[in-house]
Design a protein around this motif. Structure first.
Motif, short mmCIF file in Angstrom:
data_model
loop_
_atom_site.label_atom_id
_atom_site.label_comp_id
_atom_site.label_asym_id
_atom_site.label_seq_id
_atom_site.Cartn_x
_atom_site.Cartn_y
_atom_site.Cartn_z
N ALA A 414 0.84 -1.20 0.00
CA ALA A 414 0.00 0.00 0.00
C ALA A 414 0.86 1.23 0.00
O ALA A 414 0.84 2.02 0.86
N ALA A 415 1.72 1.44 -0.69
CA ALA A 415 3.02 1.92 -0.60
C ALA A 415 3.64 3.09 -1.19
O ALA A 415 4.16 3.00 -2.25
N GLU A 416 3.72 4.04 -0.39
CA GLU A 416 4.65 5.12 -0.69
C GLU A 416 5.81 5.00 0.29
O GLU A 416 5.70 4.32 1.30
N ASP A 417 6.88 5.67 -0.05
CA ASP A 417 7.97 5.75 0.91
C ASP A 417 7.48 6.52 2.13
O ASP A 417 6.78 7.52 2.02
N ALA A 450 13.08 0.74 -11.02
CA ALA A 450 12.25 1.10 -9.86
C ALA A 450 13.00 0.79 -8.57
O ALA A 450 13.61 -0.28 -8.43
N ARG A 451 12.94 1.72 -7.62
CA ARG A 451 13.60 1.54 -6.33
C ARG A 451 12.63 1.02 -5.28
O ARG A 451 11.46 1.39 -5.27
N SER A 452 13.16 0.22 -4.37
CA SER A 452 12.31 -0.34 -3.32
C SER A 452 12.28 0.57 -2.10
O SER A 452 13.20 1.35 -1.86
N VAL A 453 11.20 0.43 -1.32
CA VAL A 453 11.09 1.09 -0.04
C VAL A 453 10.86 0.03 1.03
O VAL A 453 10.52 -1.12 0.73
#
Length: 642
Positions: A414-417, A450-453
């Motif tokens: 559900a993801a934003e940094d 794409a970078r992970s958080v």
């Protein structure tokens, strides 16, 4: 620069901060005087200037009334009813006007209290109104006309009839119910609301004095300014004496008191940081109630240190108002619910004024803060945190292996940094970089651009002793662009600290071909007297420095050291991170090339790594730290033994 109008420093009784009880009283008066310039004609709403919150300007005006009322209540109750500036008369008139026709769109009426997802903010403010009325009962409530009392009760009861957010919000109707019972207006509903809140609080208690803020794993400053404050203050005002909540506050302060730097700053970690010196409210409450392991001189040094820290760094603007931010205005510190009056939850710090002038909190001579006495390492397995402080530069660092802001019903994608929770480490001198910039103190992967958080954090343990400590966790990297997750991808992370140094060891499991793994260090600004170093020990092939143009709460723009390597399958990576403010820090050395181990100059000696473990020999004393993932374990051996 300090807040205009404060008394001269008192260095006799307060050699560190210079602040006495008179400074606290004057600060409250100055903040109240400035805020009341923005009141509606009868004082029901204090509509401070600034960007409105998502709740709208009327709710923001109620917030201005309620939160400043809390400061006035502590100020007057602490002076046994003396009210030289007539604050309570203003709040009494505002209460009468605001509750005359609640819900109407006119110049004074308060918004109704509804379910949190419909119109939630008034429920938050009802607790401050109720607590203010309870604190000042002999001088305000008892002098109100009966019809105003009835209208106020009816408005407050909206908090009892509606659904709070699933976290510390349950303590708002709890506080309302406590006030109603204290003035003889309790019933089965007030009893039920209080029982429900305390039942939930039991489920959120995780040990070592720490509560989760709801059913998830959010551990932050809400422990002090909400989860401990409301039940402990309620018991104190009721004359209940020693309770389980008081004992938990005492235990909480054993660790929380270490989270203030030598400059007075609290650790910049978690949400609602614009409440600033409210971080000292738990310390003050412990001193007022006696539920504290701290001496009175230490308590005053911590709470006054936090107050002074912000007042001399621009927290009060040219209008005499608390700005929305950290030092001064800072948008990245705020949340969607933050409005112009939100910073006035800082009023909770004035709970210390409930201690009268002859109380040891005010008469004892200031003593050093815990972070000023010696280097400290403290592992907290319950919340999954590791505290590291160094006396030489007064910096406190908090390594996060257990606190996130993912609610139980949310998926990991559900993801934003979330910079205020997702980073590996936080401190009293640095803030996280803003979302959209390079993430500081982060182990992430780049897959397909794409970078992970780091979202949901799963603690694996914490421990240590004798000047060293460790904490560990694992997470599933989440990508904010493209597919949210890579099947089977997992990152296991361990932080080991000693002195000002941090050994960071990670095992990346299931990295797809073509992936790149990145490790970043502490974000610092070009003019800050800080040094941030990140040295490769094992597994890294690239080393550089990147910029964060949006900066942090401490600097307009920041630079962040970074290590990189190609990743595929399962591999172990190790590095040494250092944040120091020493004028001439002992250099941890520079490797001959980005790919070589860091050898040096008195920090790290030999590094031996295998498929599932890393051993590091510390050059200073020859001791050895071993981190193993299969089976998992962290050992620190001295002189070749245990």
């Amino acid at each position: 620069m300090t807040m205009p109008g404060l008394p001269a420093d008192d260095r006799e009784s307060s050699p560190v901060t210079g602040y006495s009880r008179a400074h606290w009283e004057t600060a409250a008066d100055l903040l109240l005087r400035a805020a009341w310039r923005w009141a509606t004609p009868r004082g029901a709403l204090l509509g401070l200037p600034g960007r409105p919150s998502v709740s709208g300007v009327r709710s923001d005006g109620l917030e201005g009334y309620a939160r400043t009322f809390l400061a006035a209540a502590f100020r007057v109750a602490g002076a046994a009813g003396e009210d030289p500036h007539g604050w309570l008369g203003r709040y009494a008139e505002g209460l009468a006007a605001g509750t005359r026709t609640p819900g109407r769109d006119d110049a004074e009426s308060w918004p109704l209290i509804l379910d949190h997802h419909v119109q939630g903010q008034p429920m938050v403010e009802s607790a401050s109104v109720a607590l203010g009325l309870r604190l000042t009962r002999p001088w305000l409530w008892d002098r109100l006309d009966a019809d105003v009392q009835d209208r106020a009760e009816e408005w407050l009861r909206g908090a009892l009839r509606h659904v709070p957010a699933p976290n510390n919000w349950y303590l708002f109707p709890y506080t309302v119910a406590g006030f109603l019972e204290s003035v003889g207006r309790g019933d089965a509903r007030t009893a039920g609301v209080r029982e429900r809140a305390l039942g939930l609080l039991e489920g959120w208690y995780r040990g070592q004095g720490w509560y989760a803020d709801g059913d998830g794993r959010a551990f932050d400053h809400y422990n002090g300014w909400a989860l401990h404050l409301y039940p402990v203050l309620d018991a104190h005002l009721a004359g209940a004496g020693t309770t389980a909540y008081g004992a938990r506050l005492r235990e909480h302060l054993e660790s929380f008191s270490l989270l203030f730097g030598a400059d007075g700053a609290p650790v910049h970690f978690g949400r609602s940081l614009t409440y600033r010196f409210a971080a000292g409210s738990a310390v003050a409450l412990g001193a007022v109630t006696g539920h504290t392991p701290l001496t009175p001189g230490t308590s005053r040094r911590l709470m006054s240190g936090a107050l002074r820290y912000f007042l001399v760094r621009g927290a009060v603007d040219e209008n005499g108002l608390l700005s929305a931010g950290w030092h001064g205005p800072h948008a990245a510190t705020l949340q969607r619910y933050s409005g112009p009056a939100s910073p006035y939850w800082a009023s909770k710090a004035f709970v210390g004024l409930l201690a009268p002038a002859d109380h040891p909190l005010w008469t004892a001579r200031e003593e050093a803060a815990p972070s000023e006495r010696s280097d400290r390492v403290l592992a907290l397995p319950a919340p999954g945190l590791l505290v590291q402080s160094t006396r030489a530069d007064g910096i406190v660092r908090l390594h996060n292996h257990g606190s996130d802001h993912v609610r139980p019903h949310e998926g990991e994608s559900a993801a934003e940094d979330d910079p205020l929770y997702g980073r590996q480490a936080y401190s009293t001198r640095t803030g996280p970089t803003a979302a959209g910039n390079v993430a500081d103190n982060h182990l992430g992967l780049v897959v397909g651009g794409a970078r992970s958080v780091r979202r949901r954090i799963q603690p694996m343990g914490a421990g240590g002793g004798n000047g060293w400590g460790w904490a560990a966790s694992w997470h599933r990297p989440v990508f904010t662009a493209g597919p949210p997750m890579v099947p089977g991808l997992r990152v296991e992370s361990v932080t080991v600290v000693r002195g000002c140094h941090e050994l960071r060891v990670h095992r990346v499991v299931g990295a797809p071909p073509g992936a790149v793994v990145e490790q970043t260090g502490w974000a610092t600004g070009p003019e800050e007297p800080l040094r941030s170093v990140l040295l490769p020990l094992h597994g890294w092939s690239g080393r550089d420095e990147v910029r964060a143009p949006r900066g942090t709460a401490f600097t307009a723009w920041a630079r962040v050291p970074r290590l990189t390597a190609e990743a595929a399958g399962t591999a172990v990576y190790a590095c040494l991170a250092t944040l120091t403010g020493e004028p001439e820090p002992a250099s941890p050395g520079s490797p001959a090339s980005p790919a070589s181990p860091a050898s040096s100059a008195g920090v790290v000696g030999d590094v031996v790594a295998g498929a599932d473990a890393v051993e590091v020999r510390w050059a200073e004393d020859g001791s050895m730290t071993r981190v193993a993932f299969e089976p998992f374990g962290v050992e620190h051996l001295t002189d070749g033994g245990g």
